[in-house]
Design an enzyme around this catalytic site. Structure first.
Site, PDB file in Angstrom:
ATOM      1  CG  HIS A 117      -1.992  -0.992   1.205  1.00 22.04           C
ATOM      2  ND1 HIS A 117      -2.961  -1.085   2.177  1.00 22.04           N
ATOM      3  CD2 HIS A 117      -2.285  -1.959   0.291  1.00 22.04           C
ATOM      4  CE1 HIS A 117      -3.798  -2.061   1.872  1.00 22.04           C
ATOM      5  NE2 HIS A 117      -3.405  -2.619   0.749  1.00 22.04           N
ATOM      6  CE1 TYR A 138      -4.583   3.246   9.376  1.00 16.70           C
ATOM      7  CE2 TYR A 138      -4.928   2.929  11.723  1.00 16.70           C
ATOM      8  CZ  TYR A 138      -4.258   2.621  10.567  1.00 16.70           C
ATOM      9  OH  TYR A 138      -3.255   1.690  10.586  1.00 16.70           O
ATOM     10  N   PRO A 152      -2.552  -0.545  19.404  1.00 12.44           N
ATOM     11  CG  PRO A 152      -4.429  -1.841  18.979  1.00 12.44           C
ATOM     12  CD  PRO A 152      -3.697  -1.163  20.082  1.00 12.44           C
ATOM     13  CE  LYS A 165       5.032   2.942  13.439  1.00  8.54           C
ATOM     14  NZ  LYS A 165       4.890   2.482  12.064  1.00  8.54           N
ATOM     15  CE1 TYR A 173      -0.491   3.297   9.828  1.00  2.33           C
ATOM     16  CE2 TYR A 173       0.172   3.012   7.532  1.00  2.33           C
ATOM     17  CZ  TYR A 173      -0.626   2.659   8.610  1.00  2.33           C
ATOM     18  OH  TYR A 173      -1.556   1.668   8.465  1.00  2.33           O
TER      19      TYR A 173
HETATM   20  P1  FAD Z   1       4.080 -12.381  21.382  1.00  2.00           P
HETATM   21  O1  FAD Z   1       3.592 -12.372  19.979  1.00  2.00           O
HETATM   22  O2  FAD Z   1       3.212 -12.071  22.480  1.00  2.00           O
HETATM   23  O3  FAD Z   1       4.877 -13.727  21.600  1.00  2.00           O
HETATM   24  C1  FAD Z   1       5.317 -14.144  22.880  1.00  2.00           C
HETATM   25  C2  FAD Z   1       5.368 -15.664  22.933  1.00  2.00           C
HETATM   26  O4  FAD Z   1       5.866 -16.068  24.200  1.00  2.00           O
HETATM   27  C3  FAD Z   1       3.987 -16.274  22.790  1.00  2.00           C
HETATM   28  O5  FAD Z   1       4.011 -17.272  21.798  1.00  2.00           O
HETATM   29  C4  FAD Z   1       3.676 -16.819  24.171  1.00  2.00           C
HETATM   30  O6  FAD Z   1       2.867 -17.983  24.139  1.00  2.00           O
HETATM   31  C5  FAD Z   1       5.068 -17.135  24.686  1.00  2.00           C
HETATM   32  N1  FAD Z   1       5.158 -17.147  26.166  1.00  2.00           N
HETATM   33  C6  FAD Z   1       4.508 -16.346  27.049  1.00  2.00           C
HETATM   34  N2  FAD Z   1       4.847 -16.665  28.314  1.00  2.00           N
HETATM   35  C7  FAD Z   1       5.729 -17.682  28.221  1.00  2.00           C
HETATM   36  C8  FAD Z   1       6.437 -18.456  29.194  1.00  2.00           C
HETATM   37  N3  FAD Z   1       6.286 -18.219  30.501  1.00  2.00           N
HETATM   38  N4  FAD Z   1       7.273 -19.425  28.760  1.00  2.00           N
HETATM   39  C9  FAD Z   1       7.444 -19.650  27.433  1.00  2.00           C
HETATM   40  N5  FAD Z   1       6.788 -18.966  26.453  1.00  2.00           N
HETATM   41  C10 FAD Z   1       5.944 -17.994  26.852  1.00  2.00           C
HETATM   42  N6  FAD Z   1       1.655  -5.025  15.502  1.00  2.00           N
HETATM   43  C11 FAD Z   1       2.065  -4.530  14.298  1.00  2.00           C
HETATM   44  O7  FAD Z   1       3.270  -4.370  14.093  1.00  2.00           O
HETATM   45  N7  FAD Z   1       1.181  -4.207  13.300  1.00  2.00           N
HETATM   46  C12 FAD Z   1      -0.160  -4.356  13.462  1.00  2.00           C
HETATM   47  O8  FAD Z   1      -0.926  -4.111  12.519  1.00  2.00           O
HETATM   48  C13 FAD Z   1      -0.623  -4.840  14.758  1.00  2.00           C
HETATM   49  N8  FAD Z   1      -1.952  -5.014  14.976  1.00  2.00           N
HETATM   50  C14 FAD Z   1      -2.345  -5.603  16.156  1.00  2.00           C
HETATM   51  C15 FAD Z   1      -3.706  -5.797  16.333  1.00  2.00           C
HETATM   52  C16 FAD Z   1      -4.144  -6.383  17.511  1.00  2.00           C
HETATM   53  C17 FAD Z   1      -5.634  -6.571  17.697  1.00  2.00           C
HETATM   54  C18 FAD Z   1      -3.208  -6.809  18.520  1.00  2.00           C
HETATM   55  C19 FAD Z   1      -3.683  -7.486  19.788  1.00  2.00           C
HETATM   56  C20 FAD Z   1      -1.866  -6.617  18.326  1.00  2.00           C
HETATM   57  C21 FAD Z   1      -1.418  -6.008  17.155  1.00  2.00           C
HETATM   58  N9  FAD Z   1      -0.061  -5.778  16.946  1.00  2.00           N
HETATM   59  C22 FAD Z   1       0.343  -5.206  15.764  1.00  2.00           C
HETATM   60  C23 FAD Z   1       0.921  -6.144  17.962  1.00  2.00           C
HETATM   61  C24 FAD Z   1       1.664  -7.457  17.678  1.00  2.00           C
HETATM   62  O9  FAD Z   1       0.758  -8.501  17.474  1.00  2.00           O
HETATM   63  C25 FAD Z   1       2.617  -7.792  18.850  1.00  2.00           C
HETATM   64  O10 FAD Z   1       3.353  -6.644  19.175  1.00  2.00           O
HETATM   65  C26 FAD Z   1       3.574  -8.943  18.510  1.00  2.00           C
HETATM   66  O11 FAD Z   1       2.900 -10.184  18.555  1.00  2.00           O
HETATM   67  C27 FAD Z   1       4.765  -8.999  19.505  1.00  2.00           C
HETATM   68  O12 FAD Z   1       5.559 -10.124  19.256  1.00  2.00           O
HETATM   69  P2  FAD Z   1       6.380 -10.803  20.449  1.00  2.00           P
HETATM   70  O13 FAD Z   1       7.063 -11.983  19.842  1.00  2.00           O
HETATM   71  O14 FAD Z   1       7.185  -9.789  21.152  1.00  2.00           O
HETATM   72  O15 FAD Z   1       5.294 -11.260  21.503  1.00  2.00           O
HETATM   73  C1  DHB Z   2      -4.269  -3.845  11.492  1.00  2.00           C
HETATM   74  C2  DHB Z   2      -4.073  -3.626  12.827  1.00  2.00           C
HETATM   75  C3  DHB Z   2      -3.697  -2.373  13.244  1.00  2.00           C
HETATM   76  O1  DHB Z   2      -3.483  -2.136  14.541  1.00  2.00           O
HETATM   77  C4  DHB Z   2      -3.517  -1.329  12.336  1.00  2.00           C
HETATM   78  O2  DHB Z   2      -3.178  -0.099  12.774  1.00  2.00           O
HETATM   79  C5  DHB Z   2      -3.701  -1.573  11.013  1.00  2.00           C
HETATM   80  C6  DHB Z   2      -4.076  -2.841  10.585  1.00  2.00           C
HETATM   81  C7  DHB Z   2      -4.686  -5.196  11.045  1.00  2.00           C
HETATM   82  O3  DHB Z   2      -4.838  -6.081  11.890  1.00  2.00           O
HETATM   83  O4  DHB Z   2      -4.881  -5.387   9.840  1.00  2.00           O
END
Ligand code: FAD
Ligand code: DHB
Length: 398
Positions: A78, A207, A299, A303, A391
């Site tokens: 995009h 948005y 979210p 990021k 962004y």
């Molecule tokens: P997580 O994905 O949380 O991974 C952590 C892992 O550790 C998990 O698999 C968990 O099971 C495991 N774990 C936890 N505790 C333990 C333990 N005690 N022992 C062993 N393993 C454990 N980000 C973006 O960049 N762009 C987006 O568009 C975006 N949209 C989002 C929309 C929503 C609705 C949500 C909820 C989040 C969004 N995010 C977005 C955020 C993004 O999903 C997270 O920031 C990302 O998953 C972080 O990755 P991580 O590996 O740090 O943590």
């Molecule tokens: C999505 C999630 C977000 O938080 C965002 O800012 C844009 C897109 C998504 O899940 O597609």
């Protein structure tokens, strides 16, 4: 019970989400030996519906690691996005910032599938359903991690432990309270997300700031829509039938896009709270934190996943240099370097959340401030360029 089958690796990674798996691949590339310990099952990790927007740094990382075949083919590039206020949309063209500036829409679960498939092929070891993972001896040069499985208690000895275990993980709590500073803001609302196999109502993301609350139109593919509504923290998913969701979404997203909504049955609906959170430092002794284990963004700015990827690029580079020549400068500087970028993403996510959501105690003045700022973005190329710069993702200086 004595730990069964002790073994040794250079780096033990806790958590097989995006941070943990990107780090495992980066360490594999640098020939640093590691193991990943994950609490949940592989199916659970892959099926979590979360992020959808990848910055260029994240796509470039996938290319560098040889994981980009599908994202290049199936990811939706995009070159802009739409902001709307009071039913009146305007477009932000990322080209105003730099020719070719773009984001890629590609679901987090697809990223996880690509990471896991390549991990199998490359012999990267991931131990799923590892219960009661405990990092220990972190203030010594010889830390270790224990965990339990149905076959007993296990232990791995290592040089470093990296906590990639998300916001609710065990790692952050290992840093003594007197060392750790917490910065936090919670928001008085959540996001209700819906997935449905219907064509998106626009070819790019929208948005929308509406008097009734925020709405976001996103997608996963040309035939799969991902839509969000700001909701109350008291709401439960069961309160939101598909019909109620579609009615409310059509109101908030505005007439222009409402006409193009295709309604259909949802196959996923979930509510997520919104939070800004940073812990500092992101390391202690032989423990490093990366991704959501160290910081959370609301979210709105898309990021979270991208920050997780950026953290582990910096950390893997530091560990590679440590093992190549024994230099500690990279690992000693990791926390400061990662946090400098984290705070900028925190600021952008906080700003965009404040600009686009309805807060419970907002008065007329607060509302006019939101409208004035959005109207300023509509009319000023300089303001749009600053929005676009953040962004699409700030550059990653290593
Ligand atoms: P997580 O994905 O949380 O991974 C952590 C892992 O550790 C998990 O698999 C968990 O099971 C495991 N774990 C936890 N505790 C333990 C333990 N005690 N022992 C062993 N393993 C454990 N980000 C973006 O960049 N762009 C987006 O568009 C975006 N949209 C989002 C929309 C929503 C609705 C949500 C909820 C989040 C969004 N995010 C977005 C955020 C993004 O999903 C997270 O920031 C990302 O998953 C972080 O990755 P991580 O590996 O740090 O943590
Ligand atoms: C999505 C999630 C977000 O938080 C965002 O800012 C844009 C897109 C998504 O899940 O597609």
């Amino acid at each position: 019970m004595a730990p069964a089958g002790n073994r040794r690796v250079q780096v033990a990674i806790i958590g097989a989400g995006p941070a943990g798996m990107f780090l495992a691949h980066l360490l594999h590339e640098a020939r640093v030996d590691c193991v990943v310990l994950e609490l949940r099952s592989r199916e659970h990790v892959v099926s979590r519906v979360r992020a959808g927007v990848l910055e260029r740094t994240t796509v470039d990382l996938m290319k560098r690691l040889g994981l980009s075949e599908r994202v290049t083919r199936e990811g939706l590039v995009h070159g802009g996005t739409t902001l709307a206020v009071n039913n009146d949309p305007f477009h932000v063209d990322f080209d105003e910032l730099a020719v070719g500036a773009a984001i890629t829409v590609y679901g987090q679960s697809e990223v996880m599938k690509d990471l896991n498939r390549a991990a199998d092929e490359r012999g990267i070891e991931v131990i799923y359903e590892a219960a009661d993972v405990q990092p220990q001896g972190l203030d010594s040069d010889t830390p270790w991690v224990t965990w339990k499985s149905p076959s007993g208690l296990h232990r791995v000895d290592c040089d470093f432990v990296v906590g990639c275990d998300g916001f609710h993980g065990v790692s952050r709590g290992c840093i003594p309270r007197e060392v750790l500073k917490i910065f936090e803001r919670t928001y008085p609302f959540g996001w209700l997300g819906l997935l449905a196999d219907v064509p998106p109502c626009n070819h790019e993301l929208v948005y929308a700031n509406h008097e009734r609350g925020f709405a976001l139109a996103s997608m996963r593919s040309p035939t799969r829509s991902r839509y969000y509504l700001q909701c109350s923290l008291q709401d439960r998913v069961e309160d939101w039938s598909d019909d109620r969701f579609w009615e409310e979404f059509a109101l908030r997203i505005g007439d222009c896009f409402a006409q193009r909504i295709t309604r259909g049955p949802s196959f996923e609906k979930s509510i997520a709270p919104l939070r800004s959170f940073v812990c500092a430092p992101m390391c202690w002794g032989r423990l490093f934190l990366a991704g959501d284990a160290a910081h959370i963004v609301p979210p709105t700015g898309a990021k979270g996943l991208n920050l997780a990827a950026a953290d582990v690029i910096v950390l893997a580079d530091a560990l590679r240099r440590f093992y190549a020549g024994g230099s500690r400068s990279g690992i000693d500087g990791y926390s400061d370097r990662a946090l400098a970028r984290v705070w900028k993403a925190e600021r952008f996510s906080w700003w965009l959340t404040n600009l686009t959501h309805r807060f419970p105690h907002m008065d007329g003045f607060d509302r006019q401030m939101q409208i004035a700022e959005l109207e300023y973005l509509r009319s000023s190329p300089a303001a749009r360029s600053a929005f676009a710069e953040n962004y699409v993702g700030l550059p990653l200086e290593i």
